[in-house]
Design an enzyme around this catalytic site. Structure first.
Site, short mmCIF file in Angstrom:
data_model
loop_
_atom_site.label_atom_id
_atom_site.label_comp_id
_atom_site.label_asym_id
_atom_site.label_seq_id
_atom_site.Cartn_x
_atom_site.Cartn_y
_atom_site.Cartn_z
N ARG A 543 0.80 -1.22 0.00
CA ARG A 543 0.00 0.00 0.00
C ARG A 543 0.84 1.27 0.00
O ARG A 543 0.29 2.37 -0.12
CB ARG A 543 -0.93 0.01 1.22
CG ARG A 543 -0.22 0.27 2.55
CD ARG A 543 -1.20 0.43 3.71
NE ARG A 543 -2.19 1.45 3.48
CZ ARG A 543 -1.98 2.75 3.68
NH1 ARG A 543 -0.79 3.17 4.08
NH2 ARG A 543 -2.93 3.62 3.46
N GLU A 732 4.58 -7.08 -3.20
CA GLU A 732 4.28 -8.46 -2.82
C GLU A 732 3.84 -9.33 -3.99
O GLU A 732 4.13 -10.52 -4.03
CB GLU A 732 3.21 -8.45 -1.73
CG GLU A 732 3.76 -7.93 -0.42
CD GLU A 732 2.67 -7.55 0.56
OE1 GLU A 732 2.46 -8.29 1.54
OE2 GLU A 732 2.03 -6.49 0.36
#
Length: 774
Positions: A543, A732
């Site tokens: 994020r 990720e």
């Protein structure tokens, strides 16, 4: 879509690169304070035991020891480990110290002494009488009625809950009619996939220094993915007012999920600092790092129904998740894996059931991907199995069924839903297939007949944060930023987002420079603290660039508006005609009418117009998936079982790449961690005692630079309409498809399908031997 960026989409060194290269960058472990004490924790030699008696008298009397604490000394308050989920579902199952230990290496007592050596000597002088208890180490055995009880109760939010059969929680989600879907399927395939327990293994070990101040206050410098969450966790665990604690921002020497939680060493060190009224430093050894973190092992049973043409009709998933001896974040990793399994492909009928169980092994964390590497391992292995059974090209099967624009996916368990508005999957697969030489995958022979060549691929995704159109009932997701202009025309950014080496703070610099028309080097990030920065949730779920970037950009827009208001008056031109570029503001069509930002600020100061400052606190309304692909070429030695990855192609759909250096670094790093997950990395425990068998880098195998194959990176040409400058995450997703891609390549080479990680040489040799007997 904006193409003519001045700063964004270029290559820049990380803002801290020179300091890192010269060794001058200060990490938490480099900080020293006068009269500092050193904390050490006595750890259990048993995997499960009740503490009958502790004698600390000899340790207390040792010269240089300033405090010794046991469970009798600490407040009777459950410890808070992860302030990320909503308070109503926060999970509590431990205290700072307890009269029971639940895994080898669990905490028993703690000391604070004048030196680390004295502290270690003091631990040896503490006498503990244990009552050993039966232990359970296998996650499938733990959830049964006959398994030893690890926890009998816990708290969810403020409510006590009863733990039965070591099960933390159970989740279920249904889409469509699964049974009807299986009835309509032409082929049904069932398999069980298992994952291992790798360690995040950041080079920087966990360290925290707690410095007491006046009136019971504390300044804390610690390795964390959120200074605001750490403050909340420690204040809650000690029962002291939040405003008494100031947590200071520092760079992280890697994390990969290790520091998303606040463990026990942080509040224990804070407690000792308050008790002794002296700075206390707690630092984990490498063995303690292996006893504190790790990816959740999961057993995933996957049943898939398809039509003859490869159309997915039904999927049923059953997940058993091992959280270790404590559940820092409840059953969140199982919930995440459940949602990710449902989000890989378009399938009208799906059902997932999951459970999280305790075992007498060290507690686990959110390691890079947080449930998604496990989900990818099962789903992407299954997709190749289906392709082989249907005699369909694995690429064709994926292109036929993958989610794309207009579809929805689950970004954080099944509670956070996001519509897909950008997708580069087709482009990545096409370019990846060309780069790896996909048509040559049937040529398995090499010059050495016992070495077989194989090519495999997998695709995947990860979320960009945890935002959703409406606030989630499961998880928080918002960020804050403050930007002010300095008198010399530079911009100062105050933001609490952690940087573990991925370069997200460098991305913020580029964003601010782009929006304000400054040079990259004219934007400065302040290393602030919880008093000088707005709240920012932990840097997780990829994020950083997306979620925090939205707050950075909004704050920059407010500063720009103020600058343009001033420039409009001085240049006598409408705001809409102004352009900021290269440190100046000029009038469109009249470039001679301009003023430098430095002169503009000086003029505003002289005229008393005030300061140019902007702040923003933003809750993202989406969590767009960044899609990825991985292609690998392997050589498998059928005489030894050794697998060598000789080439890797990794592609990522990140929307607009804010800093190309950062993006490519994340892609290559994702290959590194994915290959370790696939082939080597696992923490091992004695099946009888629960003792950790590979507590350091001598015994825990990770890839070195010399082990890495050449990696070709591909960046998709996409634009995310909800992201800052069209950007999405990357950190990720690039790891998630690597392990199944390797497994698929091995199958392509030798026709052996390994379903439990890691894929060791021993497993390959055993499978080859079994294949010969069939």
């Amino acid at each position: 879509m904006k193409e003519n960026f001045n700063v964004v989409r270029k290559r820049y060194p990380k803002i801290e690169a020179l300091e890192k290269a010269t060794g001058s960058l200060k990490y938490c472990g480099d900080l020293q304070f006068p009269n500092m004490l050193y904390a050490k924790i006595l750890r259990s030699p048993f995997a499960h035991a009740r503490i009958k008696r502790i004698d600390t008298s000899r340790a207390t009397n040792l010269r240089g020891v300033k405090a010794v604490i046991t469970h009798d000394d600490i407040p009777n308050i459950p410890t808070m480990h992860q302030f990320l989920h909503l308070p109503s579902i926060l999970y509590y199952d431990s205290f700072l110290l307890e009269n029971k230990v639940r895994h080898y290496g669990d905490r028993v007592a703690a000391v604070a002494a004048e030196s680390p050596d004295v502290a270690e000597e003091a631990l040896k002088l503490i006498k503990v009488d244990y009552e050993p208890l039966p232990a359970v180490f296998d996650l499938m055995e733990s959830g049964t009625a006959t398994a030893p009880t690890i926890h009998s109760n816990a708290w969810k939010g403020g409510d006590p809950i009863e733990i039965k059969n070591n099960i933390v929680d159970v989740r279920e989600a249904n889409i469509g009619d699964v049974q009807k879907g299986f009835q309509e399927s032409d082929l049904i395939i069932e398999n069980t996939f298992k994952t291992s327990k790798p360690n995040p293994a950041p080079l920087e070990r966990t360290v925290v220094t707690c410095v007491p101040g006046p009136n019971g206050s504390l300044d804390i410098y610690g390795t964390t993915q959120s200074i605001h969450a750490m403050r909340k966790n420690i204040a809650s665990s000690l029962g002291i007012p939040l405003h008494k604690i100031t947590c200071h921002w520092t760079y992280l020497g890697g994390s990969f999920g290790a520091h998303i939680h606040t463990g026990w060493i942080e509040p224990i060190s804070a407690f000792l600092a308050l008790r002794t009224n002296r700075p206390v430093r707690g630092e984990k050894t490498r063995e303690e790092m292996f006893l504190a973190y790790g990816r959740h092992p999961m057993v995933i049973r996957l049943k898939t129904g398809v039509k003859k043409d490869g159309t997915l009709i039904a999927m049923e998933v059953d997940i058993t998740d091992d959280t270790g001896a404590y559940a820092f974040s409840g059953a969140s990793k199982m919930a995440l894996a459940s949602g990710f399994c449902l989000s890989m492909y378009v399938c009208p009928n799906q059902r997932v059931v999951g459970r999280t169980v305790y075992t007498n092994t060290p507690p686990l964390t959110a390691m890079r991907g947080a449930g998604n590497p496990q989900a990818h391992w099962a789903v992407e292995s299954q997709m190749d199995i289906i392709a082989e059974r249907l005699n369909i090209d694995p690429i064709e099967l994926r292109l036929k069924n993958h989610i794309g624009i207009g579809e929805c996916f689950y970004g954080q368990s099944v509670d956070v839903i996001c519509d897909v508005q950008s997708c580069g999957t087709e482009e990545l697969i096409q370019k990846g297939a060309e780069a790896i030489g996909w048509p040559s995958r049937e040529k398995n022979d090499t010059e050495k007949p016992w070495i077989k060549r194989g090519v495999g691929m997998a695709r995947g995704f990860h979320t960009s944060g945890a935002g959703s159109p409406e606030p989630s009932p499961f998880i928080m997701d918002y960020s804050g930023a403050i930007i002010k202009m300095n008198e010399d025309g530079t911009a100062l950014v105050m933001n609490a987002s952690a940087d573990a080496g991925g370069g997200n703070r460098s991305a913020y610099v580029a964003m601010v420079a782009e929006e304000l028309g400054l040079r990259y080097e004219d934007v400065i990030l302040d290393q602030g603290n919880t008093n000088t920065t707005l709240f920012d949730v932990p840097t997780h779920a990829s994020r950083g660039t997306y979620g925090t970037g939205l707050a950075i950009l909004q704050a920059a827009k407010k500063v720009k508006q103020k600058l343009f208001e001033w420039a409009s008056e001085l240049l006598e031109a409408p705001i809409n005609d102004l352009v900021a570029e290269l440190g100046s503001i000029y009038v469109t069509g009249s470039p001679e009418k301009k003023i430098t930002i430095e002169d503009l600020i000086e003029t505003a100061q002289i005229k008393g117009w005030g300061s140019a400052i902007g702040e923003a606190s933003v809750r993202p309304k989406a969590c767009p998936p960044h899609f990825t692909v991985c292609f690998v070429e392997v050589l498998v030695d059928t005489q030894t079982g050794k697998v060598e990855v000789v080439k890797a192609v990794s592609g990522a759909d990140v929307g607009t790449p804010i800093n190309l250096n950062n993006v490519e670094g994340q892609v290559e790093g994702g290959i590194h961690m994915g290959l370790g997950f696939a082939l080597y990395e696992d923490t091992k425990f004695d099946p009888e005692t629960g003792e950790l068998l590979n507590p350091g880098f001598l015994d825990y195998k990770m890839l070195t630079f010399s082990d890495m194959p050449p990696v070709q990176t591909i960046i998709a040409d996409t634009y995310e309409p909800t992201g800052p400058f069209g950007a999405k995450g990357v950190g990720e997703g690039v790891t998630n498809p690597v392990a199944p891609a390797v497994a698929n390549a091995i199958f392509n080479a030798i026709g052996i399908r390994i379903k439990d990680l890691p894929i060791t040489a021993e497993k390959i040799m055993k499978a080859l031997a079994e294949k010969k007997t069939k």
